[in-house]
Design a protein around this motif. Sequence first.
Motif, PDB file in Angstrom:
ATOM      1  N   ASN A 127       0.814  -1.206   0.000  1.00  0.00           N
ATOM      2  CA  ASN A 127       0.000   0.000   0.000  1.00  0.00           C
ATOM      3  C   ASN A 127       0.856   1.267   0.000  1.00  0.00           C
ATOM      4  O   ASN A 127       0.556   2.230  -0.703  1.00  0.00           O
ATOM      5  CB  ASN A 127      -0.926  -0.038   1.234  1.00  0.00           C
ATOM      6  N   GLY A 128       1.913   1.264   0.802  1.00  0.00           N
ATOM      7  CA  GLY A 128       2.788   2.436   0.879  1.00  0.00           C
ATOM      8  C   GLY A 128       2.318   3.520   1.829  1.00  0.00           C
ATOM      9  O   GLY A 128       2.909   4.597   1.898  1.00  0.00           O
ATOM     10  N   ALA A 129       1.262   3.254   2.587  1.00  0.00           N
ATOM     11  CA  ALA A 129       0.713   4.251   3.504  1.00  0.00           C
ATOM     12  C   ALA A 129       1.406   4.177   4.860  1.00  0.00           C
ATOM     13  O   ALA A 129       2.122   3.222   5.174  1.00  0.00           O
ATOM     14  CB  ALA A 129      -0.787   4.039   3.679  1.00  0.00           C
ATOM     15  N   THR A 130       1.175   5.201   5.659  1.00  0.00           N
ATOM     16  CA  THR A 130       1.644   5.241   7.044  1.00  0.00           C
ATOM     17  C   THR A 130       0.434   5.267   7.961  1.00  0.00           C
ATOM     18  O   THR A 130      -0.509   6.034   7.740  1.00  0.00           O
ATOM     19  CB  THR A 130       2.511   6.491   7.289  1.00  0.00           C
ATOM     20  N   LEU A 131       0.454   4.444   8.983  1.00  0.00           N
ATOM     21  CA  LEU A 131      -0.652   4.395   9.926  1.00  0.00           C
ATOM     22  C   LEU A 131      -0.402   5.337  11.091  1.00  0.00           C
ATOM     23  O   LEU A 131       0.719   5.427  11.604  1.00  0.00           O
ATOM     24  CB  LEU A 131      -0.839   2.965  10.456  1.00  0.00           C
ATOM     25  N   THR A 132      -1.429   6.056  11.507  1.00  0.00           N
ATOM     26  CA  THR A 132      -1.355   6.960  12.649  1.00  0.00           C
ATOM     27  C   THR A 132      -2.558   6.709  13.555  1.00  0.00           C
ATOM     28  O   THR A 132      -3.433   5.901  13.251  1.00  0.00           O
ATOM     29  CB  THR A 132      -1.370   8.433  12.207  1.00  0.00           C
ATOM     30  N   GLU A 133      -2.637   7.444  14.647  1.00  0.00           N
ATOM     31  CA  GLU A 133      -3.767   7.296  15.566  1.00  0.00           C
ATOM     32  C   GLU A 133      -5.081   7.733  14.935  1.00  0.00           C
ATOM     33  O   GLU A 133      -6.152   7.318  15.386  1.00  0.00           O
ATOM     34  CB  GLU A 133      -3.515   8.106  16.844  1.00  0.00           C
ATOM     35  N   GLN A 134      -5.024   8.566  13.907  1.00  0.00           N
ATOM     36  CA  GLN A 134      -6.242   9.032  13.253  1.00  0.00           C
ATOM     37  C   GLN A 134      -6.669   8.153  12.091  1.00  0.00           C
ATOM     38  O   GLN A 134      -7.785   8.284  11.583  1.00  0.00           O
ATOM     39  CB  GLN A 134      -6.037  10.472  12.751  1.00  0.00           C
ATOM     40  N   THR A 135      -5.808   7.231  11.666  1.00  0.00           N
ATOM     41  CA  THR A 135      -6.101   6.406  10.503  1.00  0.00           C
ATOM     42  C   THR A 135      -7.277   5.464  10.762  1.00  0.00           C
ATOM     43  O   THR A 135      -7.384   4.860  11.835  1.00  0.00           O
ATOM     44  CB  THR A 135      -4.879   5.564  10.111  1.00  0.00           C
ATOM     45  N   ILE A 136      -8.149   5.361   9.772  1.00  0.00           N
ATOM     46  CA  ILE A 136      -9.216   4.368   9.787  1.00  0.00           C
ATOM     47  C   ILE A 136      -8.842   3.310   8.759  1.00  0.00           C
ATOM     48  O   ILE A 136      -8.760   3.596   7.558  1.00  0.00           O
ATOM     49  CB  ILE A 136     -10.579   5.002   9.462  1.00  0.00           C
ATOM     50  N   VAL A 137      -8.575   2.101   9.227  1.00  0.00           N
ATOM     51  CA  VAL A 137      -8.097   1.023   8.361  1.00  0.00           C
ATOM     52  C   VAL A 137      -9.279   0.189   7.871  1.00  0.00           C
ATOM     53  O   VAL A 137     -10.116  -0.252   8.664  1.00  0.00           O
ATOM     54  CB  VAL A 137      -7.084   0.130   9.097  1.00  0.00           C
ATOM     55  N   LEU A 138      -9.328  -0.029   6.573  1.00  0.00           N
ATOM     56  CA  LEU A 138     -10.384  -0.809   5.948  1.00  0.00           C
ATOM     57  C   LEU A 138      -9.775  -2.083   5.360  1.00  0.00           C
ATOM     58  O   LEU A 138      -8.871  -2.017   4.524  1.00  0.00           O
ATOM     59  CB  LEU A 138     -11.060   0.006   4.838  1.00  0.00           C
ATOM     60  N   ILE A 139     -10.253  -3.231   5.814  1.00  0.00           N
ATOM     61  CA  ILE A 139      -9.746  -4.522   5.358  1.00  0.00           C
ATOM     62  C   ILE A 139     -10.601  -4.999   4.192  1.00  0.00           C
ATOM     63  O   ILE A 139     -11.792  -5.277   4.344  1.00  0.00           O
ATOM     64  CB  ILE A 139      -9.782  -5.563   6.495  1.00  0.00           C
ATOM     65  N   ARG A 140      -9.987  -5.093   3.020  1.00  0.00           N
ATOM     66  CA  ARG A 140     -10.724  -5.532   1.830  1.00  0.00           C
ATOM     67  C   ARG A 140     -10.567  -7.038   1.651  1.00  0.00           C
ATOM     68  O   ARG A 140      -9.455  -7.553   1.489  1.00  0.00           O
ATOM     69  CB  ARG A 140     -10.211  -4.815   0.583  1.00  0.00           C
ATOM     70  N   THR A 141     -11.688  -7.753   1.687  1.00  0.00           N
ATOM     71  CA  THR A 141     -11.691  -9.201   1.439  1.00  0.00           C
ATOM     72  C   THR A 141     -12.392  -9.551   0.141  1.00  0.00           C
ATOM     73  O   THR A 141     -12.274 -10.682  -0.339  1.00  0.00           O
ATOM     74  CB  THR A 141     -12.393  -9.955   2.583  1.00  0.00           C
ATOM     75  N   GLY A 142     -13.192  -8.618  -0.392  1.00  0.00           N
ATOM     76  CA  GLY A 142     -13.967  -8.876  -1.597  1.00  0.00           C
ATOM     77  C   GLY A 142     -15.236  -9.663  -1.354  1.00  0.00           C
ATOM     78  O   GLY A 142     -15.999  -9.948  -2.293  1.00  0.00           O
ATOM     79  N   ARG A 143     -15.523 -10.002  -0.081  1.00  0.00           N
ATOM     80  CA  ARG A 143     -16.714 -10.817   0.199  1.00  0.00           C
ATOM     81  C   ARG A 143     -18.005 -10.003   0.149  1.00  0.00           C
ATOM     82  O   ARG A 143     -19.086 -10.580   0.287  1.00  0.00           O
ATOM     83  CB  ARG A 143     -16.588 -11.500   1.557  1.00  0.00           C
ATOM     84  N   ASP A 144     -17.920  -8.704  -0.079  1.00  0.00           N
ATOM     85  CA  ASP A 144     -19.151  -7.923  -0.284  1.00  0.00           C
ATOM     86  C   ASP A 144     -19.859  -8.381  -1.564  1.00  0.00           C
ATOM     87  O   ASP A 144     -21.047  -8.106  -1.742  1.00  0.00           O
ATOM     88  CB  ASP A 144     -18.876  -6.421  -0.315  1.00  0.00           C
ATOM     89  N   ALA A 145     -19.150  -9.099  -2.428  1.00  0.00           N
ATOM     90  CA  ALA A 145     -19.782  -9.650  -3.635  1.00  0.00           C
ATOM     91  C   ALA A 145     -20.836 -10.709  -3.297  1.00  0.00           C
ATOM     92  O   ALA A 145     -21.674 -11.038  -4.143  1.00  0.00           O
ATOM     93  CB  ALA A 145     -18.714 -10.263  -4.541  1.00  0.00           C
ATOM     94  N   LEU A 146     -20.807 -11.210  -2.069  1.00  0.00           N
ATOM     95  CA  LEU A 146     -21.735 -12.256  -1.658  1.00  0.00           C
ATOM     96  C   LEU A 146     -22.999 -11.717  -1.000  1.00  0.00           C
ATOM     97  O   LEU A 146     -23.878 -12.505  -0.623  1.00  0.00           O
ATOM     98  CB  LEU A 146     -21.045 -13.223  -0.687  1.00  0.00           C
ATOM     99  N   ILE A 147     -23.100 -10.400  -0.835  1.00  0.00           N
ATOM    100  CA  ILE A 147     -24.288  -9.811  -0.209  1.00  0.00           C
ATOM    101  C   ILE A 147     -25.542 -10.273  -0.954  1.00  0.00           C
ATOM    102  O   ILE A 147     -25.552 -10.370  -2.181  1.00  0.00           O
ATOM    103  CB  ILE A 147     -24.181  -8.274  -0.197  1.00  0.00           C
ATOM    104  N   ASP A 148     -26.589 -10.549  -0.201  1.00  0.00           N
ATOM    105  CA  ASP A 148     -27.884 -11.020  -0.702  1.00  0.00           C
ATOM    106  C   ASP A 148     -27.877 -12.493  -1.073  1.00  0.00           C
ATOM    107  O   ASP A 148     -28.856 -13.000  -1.623  1.00  0.00           O
ATOM    108  CB  ASP A 148     -28.398 -10.187  -1.884  1.00  0.00           C
ATOM    109  N   THR A 149     -26.783 -13.200  -0.796  1.00  0.00           N
ATOM    110  CA  THR A 149     -26.757 -14.648  -1.016  1.00  0.00           C
ATOM    111  C   THR A 149     -26.719 -15.368   0.327  1.00  0.00           C
ATOM    112  O   THR A 149     -26.337 -14.790   1.352  1.00  0.00           O
ATOM    113  CB  THR A 149     -25.535 -15.081  -1.835  1.00  0.00           C
ATOM    114  N   ARG A 150     -27.079 -16.632   0.325  1.00  0.00           N
ATOM    115  CA  ARG A 150     -27.049 -17.417   1.558  1.00  0.00           C
ATOM    116  C   ARG A 150     -25.630 -17.713   2.023  1.00  0.00           C
ATOM    117  O   ARG A 150     -25.413 -18.127   3.170  1.00  0.00           O
ATOM    118  CB  ARG A 150     -27.832 -18.723   1.360  1.00  0.00           C
ATOM    119  N   ASP A 151     -24.662 -17.508   1.141  1.00  0.00           N
ATOM    120  CA  ASP A 151     -23.266 -17.743   1.507  1.00  0.00           C
ATOM    121  C   ASP A 151     -22.637 -16.577   2.268  1.00  0.00           C
ATOM    122  O   ASP A 151     -21.567 -16.746   2.858  1.00  0.00           O
ATOM    123  CB  ASP A 151     -22.424 -17.979   0.238  1.00  0.00           C
ATOM    124  N   TYR A 152     -23.288 -15.413   2.252  1.00  0.00           N
ATOM    125  CA  TYR A 152     -22.645 -14.194   2.762  1.00  0.00           C
ATOM    126  C   TYR A 152     -22.131 -14.357   4.190  1.00  0.00           C
ATOM    127  O   TYR A 152     -20.974 -14.046   4.484  1.00  0.00           O
ATOM    128  CB  TYR A 152     -23.627 -13.030   2.660  1.00  0.00           C
TER     129      TYR A 152
END
Length: 252
Positions: A124-149
């Motif tokens: 990523n190349g970013a620097t984390l600080t106390e103000q940083t909001i970290v978002l973990i991308r798994t790609g599983r939002d593609a499963l929304i509205d399915t029974r697998d979600y």
Amino acid sequence: MKVIDLSKPVRHNSADPFFMRVSVKHKPHKAARLLVWILGLPWRLFPRDFVGWADDTIRMGVHATTHIDAPWHYGPVSAGARAQTIDEMPLERCVGPGVVLDLSHKDDDDPITVADLVAALARNGATLTEQTIVLIRTGRDALIDTRDYWQRGTGMSAAATEWLIDQGVTVMGIDQWGWDLPFRAQIAKSRATGDATLFWEAHRVGQRRPYWHMEQLVNLAALPPHGFEVAVFPLKIVGASAAPARVVAILR
């Protein structure tokens, strides 16, 4: 300025587990006319163009859609003191620079480790600080509205969650159903190993160290690795363990 919505739609979905379903009832405009008459306005005094007002009723748990968990969700005590509820989340922590860590290559039931986060941050190349909001991308939002979600996904390990807190990060989120591995995988691993520390391990970090995490985010693939702002304002539900939130990313 460009605003990207990171929140899933709030609607009924029969594929959701029974304990997390949302019910939305849309009331017709005309229903309000009877209420106004009961309140005392004679029919003859109704404005000609008063068709009534639309209204809606929502029945849902606070964890049923895109939401942010408070330390109270993880247990009544955090770091030796009463855990904070969602209405006690400091507003200054609700806005901050966002960083996306791409863990979409992780297989189902394979927990995210410290090494995974370190490698993702290096890419990523970013620097984390106390103000940083970290978002973990798994790609599983593609499963929304399915029974697998709610049954599929990777998930944060306790060690990985601790590592983010060690970097000063106390607000974080993920684009799958839950922060940990799916319940099915947690239970299976616990039974197979006899290890009583595995269930809900990443959530339980919050009993020792207060932190806030979002679940059921969407559209993280539309974001750059960093260089944007995240805003997450939960409903101010007094005494609650979590609250639905409209989470957005702001690109300038």
